[in-house]
Design an enzyme around this catalytic site. Structure first.
Site, short mmCIF file in Angstrom:
data_model
loop_
_atom_site.label_atom_id
_atom_site.label_comp_id
_atom_site.label_asym_id
_atom_site.label_seq_id
_atom_site.Cartn_x
_atom_site.Cartn_y
_atom_site.Cartn_z
CE1 TYR A 9 -8.58 -23.57 -17.40
CE2 TYR A 9 -7.24 -23.02 -19.30
CZ TYR A 9 -7.57 -23.89 -18.28
OH TYR A 9 -6.90 -25.07 -18.15
CG HIS A 13 -11.01 -27.29 -10.69
ND1 HIS A 13 -9.64 -27.15 -10.73
CD2 HIS A 13 -11.28 -28.21 -9.72
CE1 HIS A 13 -9.10 -27.96 -9.83
NE2 HIS A 13 -10.07 -28.61 -9.20
#
Length: 154
Positions: free
Chosen positions: A23, A101
């Site tokens: 991430y 995302h």
């Protein structure tokens, strides 16, 4: 001038420290600040909500219709693969949205390959880290430019 709502789903409050190899190291505050700058440059209003609670995201989507929000950027995170209720809220208010995302969900575990949102979204952006949000916001700008929102008068 339009109003855009950015919704961040569960665990995104941990950005910067949670699995940075997937991430990235930017925090949610870093991402929100970049998005706010981009919106201000375009003369749009921007609101944010991060929640780990499904009902809070649903309530915020319901409020968005009442408030006249013109577009939603949503990273449903883990709710992507589980939440019919969140999908129904988005479908029910009829506000156009982009699903976003950080990671490429299609290069990850098989259970992440299914989304309850992508078939009703204007589009989906994934796999570009924090830049996914910026690309989703640009898509919102493009959509709004082509579909000018009505001006609200006080």
């Amino acid at each position: 001038m339009a109003t855009i709502l950015v919704l961040h789903g569960p665990n995104l409050n941990l950005l910067g420290t949670r699995e940075p190899e997937i991430y990235g190291r930017e925090t949610l505050a870093d991402i929100d600040q970049k998005l706010m700058t981009l919106c201000l440059e375009r003369g749009h209003h921007l609101h944010f909500l991060q929640s780990n609670a499904e009902y809070e995201l649903i309530d915020r989507i319901h409020d968005a219709r009442r408030e006249g929000v013109n577009f939603i950027v949503i990273n449903p995170a883990a709710f992507t693969h589980t939440s019919v209720a969140l999908r129904d809220a988005l479908a029910g208010v009829g506000i156009p949205f982009v699903e976003c995302h950080l990671s490429n969900v299609f290069s990850r575990e098989a259970f992440r390959h299914h989304s309850y949102f992508s078939d009703i979204a204007v589009g989906v952006v994934c796999g570009f880290g924090s830049q996914s949000y910026e690309l989703a916001l640009q898509a919102a700008f493009n959509y709004l430019d082509k579909n000018k929102p009505e001006q609200k008068h006080s």
